[in-house]
Design an enzyme around this catalytic site. Structure first.
Site: not given
Ligand code: PGA
Length: 247
Positions: A95, A164
């Site tokens: 992450h 992401e």
């Molecule tokens: P968010 O976070 O949905 O608040 O943008 C996603 C994540 O960091 O996994």
């Protein structure tokens, strides 16, 4: 059709077990009328995993991190077999908050992914470019190649890939959800690196309004949700929209 996947990443929230149980139970109670089977995986802080695992529910649990050894002199670490022994199957890896706020390198992410697979845990491997401008393709390729170094194709097939982009996370500066085109571009790059049968989800400011757009992108199996997953009403909306859109 692939089973849909929704990851709830609670990050370092909430502050008490009572609150954690309350959020978990409210989400669980809202699952009555799902039209399809989905894997909805709640990833709370480690300290709540045990008490949440005792609540009867169709929700699954995942851990937000893991160490790469199974035991030893590693103060503060939680190991793959400790997680497995709680009957938990999923663990987040790579992450961006761990990479950029806690100094986790591609090499560390790679060790964690290998340790997870070795212990029959399913890694949810987060990848995505840090800045909106720049060479997205080479950034992503480099991140994926290092993170997957030394794994064979059978192992890679077990991984859930979460695209992401860091700039799209709700807590980043001037956050902006990616567009379905951004997601599609990332899937094309991912496929160039690992081939066609990747399991991919999208994360970054997902909410009840935009989840349908991401779910409609071809090849997408679901979403990873941060902030909105702590609000049971919002999160239920995300689940129901995904359920409806992809039936
Ligand atoms: P968010 O976070 O949905 O608040 O943008 C996603 C994540 O960091 O996994």
């Amino acid at each position: 059709m692939n089973k849909k996947i929704i990851i709830a990443n609670w990050k370092a929230n909430p502050s008490t077990t009572v609150e954690a149980e309350k959020i978990f139970s409210s989400v669980s109670d809202s699952l009555n009328n799902l039209g399809q089977e989905m894997d909805i995986i709640i990833c709370p802080p480690f300290i709540y995993l045990k008490s949440l695992s005792k609540i009867e529910s169709d929700l699954k649990l995942g851990a937000q991190d893991v160490f790469w050894e199974n035991s030893g002199p590693y103060t503060g670490e939680i190991t793959p077999n400790m997680i497995k022994n709680l009957n938990i199957d999923y663990v987040l890896a790579g992450h961006s908050e761990r990479r950029y706020k806690l100094g986790e390198t591609d090499e560390i992410v790679n060790k964690k992914i290998k340790a997870l697979l070795k212990n029959n845990l399913i890694p949810i491997f987060f990848f995505g470019e840090k800045d909106k401008t720049g060479d997205k393709e080479s950034f992503i390729k480099n991140q994926l190649q290092h993170g997957l170094d030394g794994l064979n194709s059978e192992e890679i097939r077990k991984i859930i890939f979460a695209y992401e982009p860091v700039w799209a996370i709700s807590t980043s500066e001037n956050p902006k959800p990616a567009t379905p085109d951004d997601l599609n571009d990332a899937i094309v790059i991912l496929k160039k690196v690992i081939g066609d049968d990747a399991k991919v989800i999208y994360g970054g400011s997902v909410n009840g309004q935009n989840v349908g757009d991401f779910a409609s992108v071809s090849g997408v199996s679901g979403v990873a949700v941060g902030g909105a997953s702590l609000d049971p009403e919002q999160f239920a909306k995300i689940i129901n929209t995904l359920d409806y859109k992809t039936k």
